[in-house]
Design an enzyme around this catalytic site. Structure first.
Site, mmCIF file in Angstrom:
data_model
loop_
_atom_site.group_PDB
_atom_site.id
_atom_site.type_symbol
_atom_site.label_atom_id
_atom_site.label_comp_id
_atom_site.label_asym_id
_atom_site.label_seq_id
_atom_site.Cartn_x
_atom_site.Cartn_y
_atom_site.Cartn_z
ATOM 1 N N ASP A 306 -9.005 -0.807 -4.050
ATOM 2 C CA ASP A 306 -9.033 -2.200 -3.611
ATOM 3 C C ASP A 306 -10.320 -2.832 -4.155
ATOM 4 O OD1 ASP A 306 -8.455 -4.614 -2.447
ATOM 5 O OD2 ASP A 306 -7.968 -3.805 -0.480
HETATM 6 C C1 BGC Z 1 -7.363 -7.185 -0.768
HETATM 7 C C2 BGC Z 1 -6.214 -6.711 -1.624
HETATM 8 C C3 BGC Z 1 -6.070 -7.602 -2.831
HETATM 9 C C4 BGC Z 1 -7.397 -7.632 -3.577
HETATM 10 C C5 BGC Z 1 -7.376 -8.483 -4.840
HETATM 11 C C6 BGC Z 1 -8.621 -7.413 -1.558
HETATM 12 O O1 BGC Z 1 -9.597 -8.047 -0.803
HETATM 13 O O2 BGC Z 1 -7.588 -6.249 0.271
HETATM 14 O O3 BGC Z 1 -5.040 -6.674 -0.869
HETATM 15 O O4 BGC Z 1 -5.026 -7.167 -3.636
HETATM 16 O O5 BGC Z 1 -8.387 -8.157 -2.716
HETATM 17 O O6 BGC Z 1 -7.306 -9.832 -4.573
#
Ligand code: BGC
Length: 763
Positions: A306
């Protein structure tokens, strides 16, 4: 590998110069020389040509730095925000993909840099968060899960893919398949709610929708990413990013199954979660990412971190510094690092020092390249980049029509005393009151990158379109979402007094749910409660329309209102979809995917809880039983609840007293009757309870459901087949097991309703 690579040929492409360079590049030559089955061999040759830095570059995913890019508005700003510098990094082979960029023109420029000016000309992969629609915005996933209709979820995901791929997106960071049982947690909006079966069904449907059924190389297919692995939704206290400390049994029984369903649907990628899992952050958890995911489940796809989750290992207190963080995440099984830049900074040196085996590096690079091959990027790096399609394939009338259909099928009728709904279209003066009554705001929901409220249709517009005379409707805000407006309540009360009926549109703002938006109080904000009380005091019949990103606590005039509709965030066609249900163009058919508790203090509340040794019987509060001082631990509106405009009755159970033999199937059935005057679609649910087992079992577990259409006066026999495998649970040895004995079943309209119930034996 699930989807065999499909190599297509396409002569005419955007950026012809870039394509010419690509066509004569070593990477292209390798790919062209190979037939589909030999592609992995070509990948090996390509890997053999790469420097350590180029390999680490393939494992580096960065937010698009293009000016004003969607990425900048979403996550904490981190790393490279200078587009020229990012292009230079692409040319040096130090970036393998970018995410949340801005459309075809940006993608064309960046892909050109990769395939024309980088040494090995490996195409970039373009990723994005397309959570519930692209430019056409569908209901937030939690709302759509309430449709109990996987075919609908697949269809909206398919349209999202058609629109997003037209703008150059190859890879979607969705579906989120986290089971979420605490309404304080704001990210429940992205998933399918509290139930394991509904979570599995929706996970699979969304993966199929995003990836399509023609293989990933199709121009309108995008790779899906099941996230966040694992148990991100089990954060202590419902606080986003917080510690998760749960048993392996609960992981295997509750949090893993939706991921397994995504894998069965051939999901191409998995995202590791931010949270720690019983002391070891998921992002650096070898048991989770390697033992379970790779060895047990044989997942061959790509695992991505993530956003800066490897960097966060330092704040978790798990890694001392960036170098160690990169090493731990990578060795645990995270193939690609999102946004920290740690892999490009540290993997080459870690390999040179012998701390990370070259074989592990090659394995991860192979997975990235294999994904690019499957997506057809080696055949045509510009296959999804087309400024013309980007404009013509989005927000088509057909897509908006599906958004409207999905919207109305996501609305849950919680209460309808005296059959106040549906409303007549003519002859009544309507006061539409509340901060969600009018205006192009607070419509699409918290997690949409590419859609906009300005392109969505509000409630007032939707209602005025349906009533006989638009002048019948007066709209007044009455208050803000969290603050009063001077004179607002007086204006609202005057409007209510002058009307025959009040529609009160209240609830949560978009910013009150979604990532990082946990709440300590899941009720309606005080300014709106004051409005509700004042308007209710006029004595006019009142329909409450809730806008929200979670299961709410309802109190006072809101709870007492004769009619209540849960309308969540419904997307582009929010207003028309809601109006359709209000006036009965289509009756409500959705069910709650999460329970609405009596009080915030009950969280985490979910229907499938255990009985305890001192269960509280139905009835007045008793001492020394499992209950709160103020209330029983039940839901005000439980999972599965939702009314129709029909009048539905459940007949007596068939199959009660029966025996399920090891190889057999037990048929359980009940006759459902609509004695009302409106058409109805009833979601008939089958629950079971294992009454005694070597592991204590939930008071109820959903095992199957069917959407059943009933005309006025119509009866239908609804039958379910139950097999031994449906009664599996995770035993004392942490392996799936089934034990003979007595089970109770309910064919019922909700997790708390009696419906048609009985017992059966498993022999
Ligand atoms: C989130 C993810 C997301 C990523 C990219 C993160 O803060 O937890 O679900 O895909 O950001 O935007």
């Amino acid at each position: 590998m699930p989807n065999p690579p499909q190599v297509t040929r396409r002569a005419l492409m955007i950026g012809a110069g870039a394509v010419a360079a690509w066509a004569s590049s070593p990477a292209r030559a390798l790919m062209l020389g190979a037939d589909a089955s030999a592609l992995p061999g070509s990948v090996e040759t390509l890997i053999g040509q790469m420097t350590l830095e180029e390999k680490a570059g393939q494992l580096t995913l960065m937010a698009a730095a293009w000016a004003g890019s969607a990425a900048n508005a979403l996550n904490p700003v981190q790393g490279n925000t200078n587009y020229e510098r990012q292009l230079a990094e692409v040319e040096r082979g130090r970036i393998g993909g970018v995410f949340n960029g801005n459309g075809a023109e940006m993608a064309r420029q960046m892909q050109t840099a990769a395939v024309k000016r980088s040494r090995l000309k490996v195409p970039l992969i373009f990723a994005a968060d397309v959570i519930h629609g692209f430019r056409t915005v569908f209901p937030m996933p939690l709302a759509e899960a309430g449709s109990f209709d996987p075919e609908l979820a697949e269809r909206t995901a398919r349209i999202a893919a058609i629109e997003a791929t037209a703008a150059g997106i190859d890879w979607n960071f969705a579906p989120m398949v986290d089971v979420a049982r605490d309404q304080r947690w704001g990210r429940g909006i992205e998933g399918a709610g509290e139930d394991v079966l509904l979570g599995r069904v929706m996970a699979a449907a969304r993966v199929r929708g995003f990836q399509g059924r023609k293989g990933l190389a199709a121009q309108d297919a995008m790779a899906a990413c099941a996230k966040h692995f694992a148990a991100y939704g089990a954060a202590e206290g419902g606080l986003d990013y917080n510690t998760v400390d749960i048993s392996e049994r609960t992981l295997r029984e509750v949090y893993f199954p939706p991921f397994e369903a995504a894998l069965d649907a051939e999901v191409a990628t998995i995202m590791a979660s931010f949270n720690e899992l019983s002391g070891i952050p998921a992002t650096a958890n070898p048991w989770l990412l390697t033992d379970v995911l790779r060895r047990e489940w044989s997942f061959g796809g790509l695992v991505v971190s993530d956003y800066t989750a490897d960097l966060e290992l330092i704040d978790h207190g798990f890694a001392a510094d960036a170098r160690e963080a990169a090493k731990l995440a990578f060795l645990a099984g995270v193939d690609m690092s999102m946004q920290s830049g740690f892999y490009i900074q540290h993997l080459p040196a870690l390999v040179e020092a012998g701390e990370v085996p070259m074989a592990r590096l090659d394995e991860a690079v192979r997975r990235v390249l294999a994904l690019k091959v499957k997506l057809g990027l080696f055949d045509d790096p510009f296959r999804r980049i087309d400024p013309r399609r980007e404009k013509t394939r989005v927000r088509t009338p057909a897509h908006l029509q599906v958004a409207r259909e999905a919207g109305r099928r996501s609305i849950v009728l919680l209460k309808n005393d005296g059959d106040l709904l549906p409303l007549p279209r003519a002859g009544q003066k309507i006061a539409l009151i509340g901060p969600f009554a009018q205006g192009q705001r607070e419509l699409i929901g918290p997690w949409n990158v590419y859609g906009s409220d300005a392109e969505a249709v509000d409630l007032l517009t939707g209602v005025r379109e349906l009533v006989a005379d638009p002048a019948q409707v007066t709209a007044v805000d009455g208050c803000g979402i969290e603050a009063p407006i001077d004179g607002g309540i007086e204006q609202a009360v005057a409007a209510a007094a002058a009307a025959d009926i009040v529609i009160l549109a209240i609830g949560e703002s978009q910013r009150m749910s979604g990532e990082a938006q946990s709440r300590v109080d899941i009720g309606i904000p005080p300014a709106q409660m004051a409005l509700a009380e004042a308007v209710a005091a006029t004595g006019k019949p009142m329909v409450v329309l809730l806008r929200h990103g979670r299961g709410l606590v309802l109190e006072g005039a809101v709870k007492e209102a004769p009619a209540i509709l849960a309308t969540w965030f419904l997307g582009s066609m929010s207003g028309p979809a809601t109006a359709d249900v209000l006036f009965g163009v289509e009756g409500p058919s959705a069910r709650l995917p999460v329970s609405f508790p009596h009080a915030t203090g009950q969280q985490p509340y979910h229907y499938a809880h255990k009985n305890t040794g001192r269960p509280h019987p139905v009835g007045p509060l008793q001492e020394y039983k499992a209950r709160y001082r103020e209330a029983l631990n039940v839901a005000l509106y439980p999972f599965g609840h939702g009314l129709t405009y029909g009048r539905i009755a459940y007949g007596s159970p068939e199959g009660a007293g029966g025996t399920l033999t090891p190889g057999g199937e037990l048929r359980l059935a009940a006759t459902i009757t609509n004695s009302g005057t409106h058409d109805a679609v009833e979601v008939v649910q089958l629950y079971i309870q294992d009454q005694s087992a070597s592991i204590t079992r939930p008071v109820r577990e959903l095992k199957a459901f069917q959407r059943v259409a009933l005309k006025p006066g119509e009866s239908r026999r609804v039958e379910f087949g139950l097999k031994r495998a449906d009664l599996t649970f995770i035993g004392q040895d942490l392996k799936p097991t089934v034990e003979p004995g007595q089970f109770r079943f309910w064919i019922a309209p909700s997790a708390q309703a009696e419906g048609a119930s009985g017992v059966f034996e498993l022999s």
